[in-house]
Design an enzyme around this catalytic site. Sequence first.
Site, PDB file in Angstrom:
ATOM      1  N   GLN A 112       0.828  -1.208   0.000  1.00  0.00           N
ATOM      2  CA  GLN A 112       0.000   0.000   0.000  1.00  0.00           C
ATOM      3  C   GLN A 112       0.866   1.262   0.000  1.00  0.00           C
ATOM      4  OE1 GLN A 112      -3.226   0.754  -0.289  1.00  0.00           O
ATOM      5  NE2 GLN A 112      -3.794  -1.381  -0.661  1.00  0.00           N
ATOM      6  N   SER A 113       1.859   1.279  -0.864  1.00  0.00           N
ATOM      7  CA  SER A 113       2.807   2.398  -0.908  1.00  0.00           C
ATOM      8  C   SER A 113       2.173   3.661  -1.488  1.00  0.00           C
ATOM      9  CB  SER A 113       4.018   2.002  -1.759  1.00  0.00           C
ATOM     10  OG  SER A 113       4.817   3.122  -2.057  1.00  0.00           O
ATOM     11  N   ASN A 114       2.189   4.728  -0.704  1.00  0.00           N
ATOM     12  CA  ASN A 114       1.777   6.035  -1.212  1.00  0.00           C
ATOM     13  C   ASN A 114       2.758   6.538  -2.274  1.00  0.00           C
ATOM     14  OD1 ASN A 114      -0.411   6.294   0.680  1.00  0.00           O
ATOM     15  ND2 ASN A 114       1.105   6.807   2.238  1.00  0.00           N
TER      16      ASN A 114
END
Length: 340
Positions: free
Chosen positions: A75-77
């Site tokens: 869930q990398s921004n």
Amino acid sequence: MHLARFPRLFLAHLPTPLEPMERLSRELGGPEIWIKRDDCTGLSTGGNKTRKLEFLMAEAEKMGADIVMTQGATQSNHARQTAAFASKLGIKCHILLEDRTGSNDPNYNYNGNVLLDHLHGATTEIRAGGLDMNAELEAVADTARNGGAKVYTIPGGGSNPTGALGYVNCALELVGQANDRGLVIDHLVTATGSAGTQAGLIVGLKALNANIPLLGFGVRAPKDKQEDSVFKLARATADKLGISGIVDRADVAADCNYVGQGYGIARSDTIEAIRMFAELEGVLLDPVYSGKGAAGLIDYVRKGRFKKGERVVFLHTGGAAALFGYDRLFSGSPMAEAAE
């Protein structure tokens, strides 16, 4: 310190707002709390990485890259913002996603930032947790280069001296906003992970002789490791700017007591912070970065470490898109770790 000497693409929505959080301040009964809204930088819901990418993607464009590659957690921004920036420039984007949590939740693995990665046209591949992800990234990039591609690689979080320039610039912006409204900042706090945001802020604040204490609330690494990473990057960033030696080890402070079981795993105080910001201020945090930073801020106020009469600025690093991968945290699921 003349940042115009460095290639930059002006796509971020700047300056981001600096706003008082009056209801949260009243609820906690301590200092006057303000928020620097770096969740409002634009490009696919915004976030702190957009400032870094203005400088990083300018380098990619200058070298004639036809594809950018980067890496991050599921869930990398950063991955999402890189994919959005690449789509804006018409450059291909490939992302390595590291499974740091071992979650089998379909929403975590396919919704939120992952959904947006793909909507922006990025391709992705998965890696097991615990690998040297920058080494994995370079191996994939080398394969593509051997096939004739012009690849520009970006380290996790966009955190190298080029990316950190975005937060040197943020320090200039923040101090200017505070000066224009007569706001004396007693403490500046933010989440700290890959180190680029905190390192850039330190360099900018030191160059301005702002005398604003900066505290990073860690989201992954132990204190010594986190502070060492920030210090190393801050020194390299200062070198890049031609102001070597401006940063001392004592300028780097991180509190990593709010990490909990690990990166991407939220404690109950993180969930409480997310709810408080949402219900009192209409501001969305994420469970990985900004939520843990806000949990630290709230705890410091409750313990009197930030005192009544002081002014504290919380720099919001964004990440609300990840909430849709963590929906079970807010529906009574046992995914959340009990508060220590």
